[in-house]
Design a protein around this motif. Structure first.
Motif, PDB file in Angstrom:
ATOM      1  N   ILE A 225       0.828  -1.204   0.000  1.00  0.00           N
ATOM      2  CA  ILE A 225       0.000   0.000   0.000  1.00  0.00           C
ATOM      3  C   ILE A 225       0.867   1.260   0.000  1.00  0.00           C
ATOM      4  CG2 ILE A 225      -0.276   0.400   2.497  1.00  0.00           C
ATOM      5  CD1 ILE A 225      -3.302   0.725   1.937  1.00  0.00           C
ATOM      6  N   GLU A 226       2.142   1.077  -0.317  1.00  0.00           N
ATOM      7  CA  GLU A 226       3.062   2.218  -0.411  1.00  0.00           C
ATOM      8  C   GLU A 226       3.850   2.165  -1.712  1.00  0.00           C
ATOM      9  OE1 GLU A 226       5.502   2.407   3.095  1.00  0.00           O
ATOM     10  OE2 GLU A 226       3.900   3.220   4.340  1.00  0.00           O
ATOM     11  N   MET A 227       3.145   1.908  -2.822  1.00  0.00           N
ATOM     12  CA  MET A 227       3.797   1.967  -4.129  1.00  0.00           C
ATOM     13  C   MET A 227       4.142   3.431  -4.444  1.00  0.00           C
ATOM     14  SD  MET A 227       4.031  -1.155  -5.020  1.00  0.00           S
ATOM     15  CE  MET A 227       4.526  -1.043  -6.751  1.00  0.00           C
ATOM     16  N   PRO A 228       5.120   3.657  -5.316  1.00  0.00           N
ATOM     17  CA  PRO A 228       5.508   5.033  -5.649  1.00  0.00           C
ATOM     18  C   PRO A 228       4.338   5.840  -6.207  1.00  0.00           C
ATOM     19  CG  PRO A 228       7.125   3.474  -6.480  1.00  0.00           C
ATOM     20  CD  PRO A 228       5.967   2.666  -5.999  1.00  0.00           C
ATOM     21  N   LYS A 229       4.358   7.129  -5.959  1.00  0.00           N
ATOM     22  CA  LYS A 229       3.289   8.011  -6.415  1.00  0.00           C
ATOM     23  C   LYS A 229       3.154   7.914  -7.930  1.00  0.00           C
ATOM     24  CE  LYS A 229       1.387  12.630  -5.760  1.00  0.00           C
ATOM     25  NZ  LYS A 229       0.135  12.061  -5.276  1.00  0.00           N
ATOM     26  N   GLY A 230       1.931   7.764  -8.384  1.00  0.00           N
ATOM     27  CA  GLY A 230       1.670   7.627  -9.810  1.00  0.00           C
ATOM     28  C   GLY A 230       1.511   6.181 -10.251  1.00  0.00           C
ATOM     29  N   PHE A 231       1.833   5.230  -9.361  1.00  0.00           N
ATOM     30  CA  PHE A 231       1.689   3.820  -9.715  1.00  0.00           C
ATOM     31  C   PHE A 231       0.202   3.475  -9.822  1.00  0.00           C
ATOM     32  CE2 PHE A 231       1.421  -0.722  -9.053  1.00  0.00           C
ATOM     33  CZ  PHE A 231       2.546  -1.221  -9.691  1.00  0.00           C
ATOM     34  N   PRO A 232      -0.223   2.830 -10.903  1.00  0.00           N
ATOM     35  CA  PRO A 232      -1.639   2.514 -11.048  1.00  0.00           C
ATOM     36  C   PRO A 232      -2.071   1.426 -10.067  1.00  0.00           C
ATOM     37  CG  PRO A 232      -0.386   1.466 -12.796  1.00  0.00           C
ATOM     38  CD  PRO A 232       0.577   2.353 -12.055  1.00  0.00           C
ATOM     39  N   PHE A 233      -3.264   1.568  -9.511  1.00  0.00           N
ATOM     40  CA  PHE A 233      -3.802   0.520  -8.651  1.00  0.00           C
ATOM     41  C   PHE A 233      -3.865  -0.765  -9.478  1.00  0.00           C
ATOM     42  CE2 PHE A 233      -6.862  -2.170  -6.661  1.00  0.00           C
ATOM     43  CZ  PHE A 233      -6.769  -1.899  -5.310  1.00  0.00           C
ATOM     44  N   THR A 234      -3.247  -1.814  -8.973  1.00  0.00           N
ATOM     45  CA  THR A 234      -3.121  -3.066  -9.729  1.00  0.00           C
ATOM     46  C   THR A 234      -3.568  -4.241  -8.879  1.00  0.00           C
ATOM     47  OG1 THR A 234      -1.240  -2.164 -10.966  1.00  0.00           O
ATOM     48  CG2 THR A 234      -1.515  -4.564 -10.993  1.00  0.00           C
ATOM     49  N   MET A 235      -4.422  -5.094  -9.448  1.00  0.00           N
ATOM     50  CA  MET A 235      -4.741  -6.331  -8.751  1.00  0.00           C
ATOM     51  C   MET A 235      -4.689  -7.499  -9.727  1.00  0.00           C
ATOM     52  SD  MET A 235      -8.713  -5.795  -7.661  1.00  0.00           S
ATOM     53  CE  MET A 235     -10.038  -5.358  -8.779  1.00  0.00           C
ATOM     54  N   GLU A 236      -4.263  -8.654  -9.192  1.00  0.00           N
ATOM     55  CA  GLU A 236      -4.097  -9.849 -10.009  1.00  0.00           C
ATOM     56  C   GLU A 236      -4.629 -11.064  -9.265  1.00  0.00           C
ATOM     57  OE1 GLU A 236      -0.226 -10.486 -11.804  1.00  0.00           O
ATOM     58  OE2 GLU A 236       0.319  -8.419 -11.370  1.00  0.00           O
ATOM     59  N   LEU A 237      -5.068 -12.038 -10.043  1.00  0.00           N
ATOM     60  CA  LEU A 237      -5.464 -13.333  -9.494  1.00  0.00           C
ATOM     61  C   LEU A 237      -5.022 -14.413 -10.466  1.00  0.00           C
ATOM     62  CD1 LEU A 237      -7.083 -15.055  -7.396  1.00  0.00           C
ATOM     63  CD2 LEU A 237      -9.052 -14.811  -8.935  1.00  0.00           C
ATOM     64  N   ASN A 238      -4.343 -15.429  -9.952  1.00  0.00           N
ATOM     65  CA  ASN A 238      -3.958 -16.593 -10.743  1.00  0.00           C
ATOM     66  C   ASN A 238      -4.396 -17.848  -9.997  1.00  0.00           C
ATOM     67  OD1 ASN A 238      -2.043 -15.470 -13.002  1.00  0.00           O
ATOM     68  ND2 ASN A 238      -1.464 -14.437 -11.107  1.00  0.00           N
ATOM     69  N   VAL A 239      -5.067 -18.735 -10.696  1.00  0.00           N
ATOM     70  CA  VAL A 239      -5.473 -20.019 -10.129  1.00  0.00           C
ATOM     71  C   VAL A 239      -4.959 -21.100 -11.066  1.00  0.00           C
ATOM     72  CG1 VAL A 239      -7.369 -21.478  -9.358  1.00  0.00           C
ATOM     73  CG2 VAL A 239      -7.546 -18.991  -9.118  1.00  0.00           C
ATOM     74  N   VAL A 240      -4.158 -22.030 -10.542  1.00  0.00           N
ATOM     75  CA  VAL A 240      -3.514 -23.049 -11.363  1.00  0.00           C
ATOM     76  C   VAL A 240      -3.995 -24.432 -10.945  1.00  0.00           C
ATOM     77  CG1 VAL A 240      -1.312 -24.001 -12.139  1.00  0.00           C
ATOM     78  CG2 VAL A 240      -1.471 -21.576 -11.505  1.00  0.00           C
ATOM     79  N   GLY A 241      -4.634 -25.144 -11.872  1.00  0.00           N
ATOM     80  CA  GLY A 241      -5.082 -26.508 -11.623  1.00  0.00           C
ATOM     81  C   GLY A 241      -4.433 -27.484 -12.573  1.00  0.00           C
ATOM     82  N   ASP A 242      -4.715 -28.769 -12.404  1.00  0.00           N
ATOM     83  CA  ASP A 242      -4.109 -29.758 -13.295  1.00  0.00           C
ATOM     84  C   ASP A 242      -4.824 -29.856 -14.640  1.00  0.00           C
ATOM     85  OD1 ASP A 242      -6.410 -31.003 -12.439  1.00  0.00           O
ATOM     86  OD2 ASP A 242      -5.423 -32.779 -11.614  1.00  0.00           O
TER      87      ASP A 242
END
Length: 339
Positions: A225-242
C-alpha cells in the motif's frame, strides 16, 4: 422498501449513496456525520436529513438499515448503537482490528435479531465472481496453487488512515481483500507464514503471505500500500489446476478512483489453448449492496458472507500479523485459533 441511514459521508459513503439511488427497493433517508459540511453535502445529494449524532438520528428517523462507512476505529460504536435500536447493519471493511471487538458487534446483532454483513466487495467483483464459478464447476481440476496480488499508492483520503491503531494499515485494509477472497474460494486456512515491512509508524504496509488450506491448496497473497506516487492501482489473481489455469490482471487509476477506465483482462488456459473471457464489468459495490438489500427486503439470511466467514477472515489476518511480528509459521486449529 428498505430505508437506509448512511453513517459516514466520505468516499465510501458517496459510493454507497449512488448505489442505493439506482435501486428500486432501497431509499436513503438519513446521513450522519460529525463533519457538518461533508454530512450536509451528502444529505443534500441524497435528498434526506443530515444528523451529527447517531442516537438522535436513530431515535427520529424511520430506518431499517444502518450502513457504516466510517473509519475502522469507529465501527464498533456505531454497530452497537444500530443493534441497540434493532437495525440491520452493513459495515465497511475492515470491520475490526481485533476479535474481542468483532465478537461484541456480532453478539449485539445476534441478540437484537438483526443481520450483520461486511462490505467485502471482491466477492462481488466481476472477474472474481467468474473465477469462483469456474472453481465451483471444477473447471480447473485439482487446484495446485493460487496467487492474489494488490498494489496501491497510499490513500490520501485522511490522516487517520495512516495510523495503525485506527486503520490497521495495509495488512488489515488492503491485504484483507485477497485473504477474504482466497478463504471464500478454498475454505479453512491451516497455516500461514508472512514476511513484510512496517512503515515508520508501525503499519504493515508491505506484506507477502503463504497460506495452506485444509483442502490441501497452497496459495500466496501479496499486498503493498506504499507503491511510488503515480503507480496505477493493480490487482491480479492466478489459479492453477491440473486441467486449466486462470489469469486476471487489472490496472486502474490511483485508489480505484476511475474503475471505468481500467485495463482489465481475464484469461483461461488449458489443453494448449488460451481463451479470453469477457465478463460484464458491473459495479461490485452496487452488486454487494443489492445483494444485502434484497435479503433484508425478503427477510432471508445473507449467505454470500456470513458472521462465521467474517470472523474466520479476521482470525487469519491476526495469524498473519503474528507471523509478521514473530517470523514464524502460525498454525490454526479447527476453530481458527492460532496454536
Amino acid at each position: 422498501m428498505v430505508y437506509v441511514a448512511i453513517v459516514g459521508a466520505g468516499f465510501m459513503g458517496k459510493t454507497h449513496l449512488a448505489a442505493y439511488q439506482s435501486m428500486g427497493n432501497a431509499k436513503v433517508v438519513a446521513v450522519c456525520d460529525v463533519n457538518e459540511k461533508q454530512g450536509r453535502a451528502l444529505a443534500e445529494e441524497g435528498g434526506c436529513p443530515w444528523y451529527a449524532d447517531g442516537e438522535e438520528m436513530l431515535s427520529q428517523a424511520v430506518i431499517d438499515v444502518v450502513d457504516i462507512c466510517l473509519p475502522t476505529f469507529l465501527h464498533e460504536e456505531y454497530a452497537l448503537l444500530a443493534a441497540k435500536h434493532k437495525k440491520h447493519i452493513i459495515c465497511e471493511k475492515p470491520v475490526s482490528l481485533n476479535l474481542a471487538s468483532l465478537d461484541r458487534m456480532l453478539g449485539a446483532a445476534r441478540e437484537a435479531g438483526v443481520q450483520f454483513a461486511v462490505g467485502q466487495a471482491i466477492r462481488f467483483w466481476p472477474e472474481y465472481v467468474k473465477a469462483k464459478e469456474l472453481y465451483d464447476a471444477g473447471a480447473f481440476g485439482t487446484v495446485k496453487y493460487a496467487r492474489a496480488s494488490r498494489l496501491s499508492e497510499h490513500p490520501a483520503w485522511s490522516e487517520w488512515y495512516r495510523r495503525p491503531e485506527n486503520s490497521g494499515g495495509g495488512l488489515f485494509d488492503l491485504h484483507l481483500h485477497d485473504i477474504d477472497y482466497l478463504c471464500y474460494l478454498f475454505g479453512r486456512v491451516r497455516k500461514v507464514y508472512a514476511v513484510g515491512q512496517k512503515n515508520d509508524v508501525g503499519c504493515w504496509n508491505h506484506v507477502a503471505t503463504s497460506l495452506t488450506f485444509e483442502n490441501g491448496v497452497c496459495a500466496a497473497a501479496e499486498s503493498v500500500i506504499e507503491m511510488p506516487k503515480g503507480f496505477p492501482f493493480t490487482m491480479e489473481l492466478n489459479v492453477v489446476g491440473d486441467l486449466r489455469g486462470l489469469s486476471y490482471r487489472m490496472r486502474a487509476s490511483a485508489n480505484l478512483e476511475d474503475v471505468a477506465s481500467a485495463v482489465r483482462e481475464l484469461w483461461l488456459y488449458g489443453e494448449g489453448q488460451a481463451e479470453r473471457i469477457d465478463v460484464d464489468p458491473f459495479d461490485a459495490y452496487q452488486k454487494e449492496l443489492e445483494h444485502f438489500i434484497d435479503h433484508i427486503d425478503a427477510g432471508t439470511p445473507i449467505t454470500t458472507i456470513t458472521p462465521a466467514d467474517i470472523r474466520q477472515v479476521l482470525q487469519v489476518i491476526l495469524a498473519i500479523q503474528t507471523s509478521l511480528e514473530t517470523g514464524t509459521t502460525v498454525y490454526l486449529d479447527d476453530g481458527g485459533h492460532a496454536v
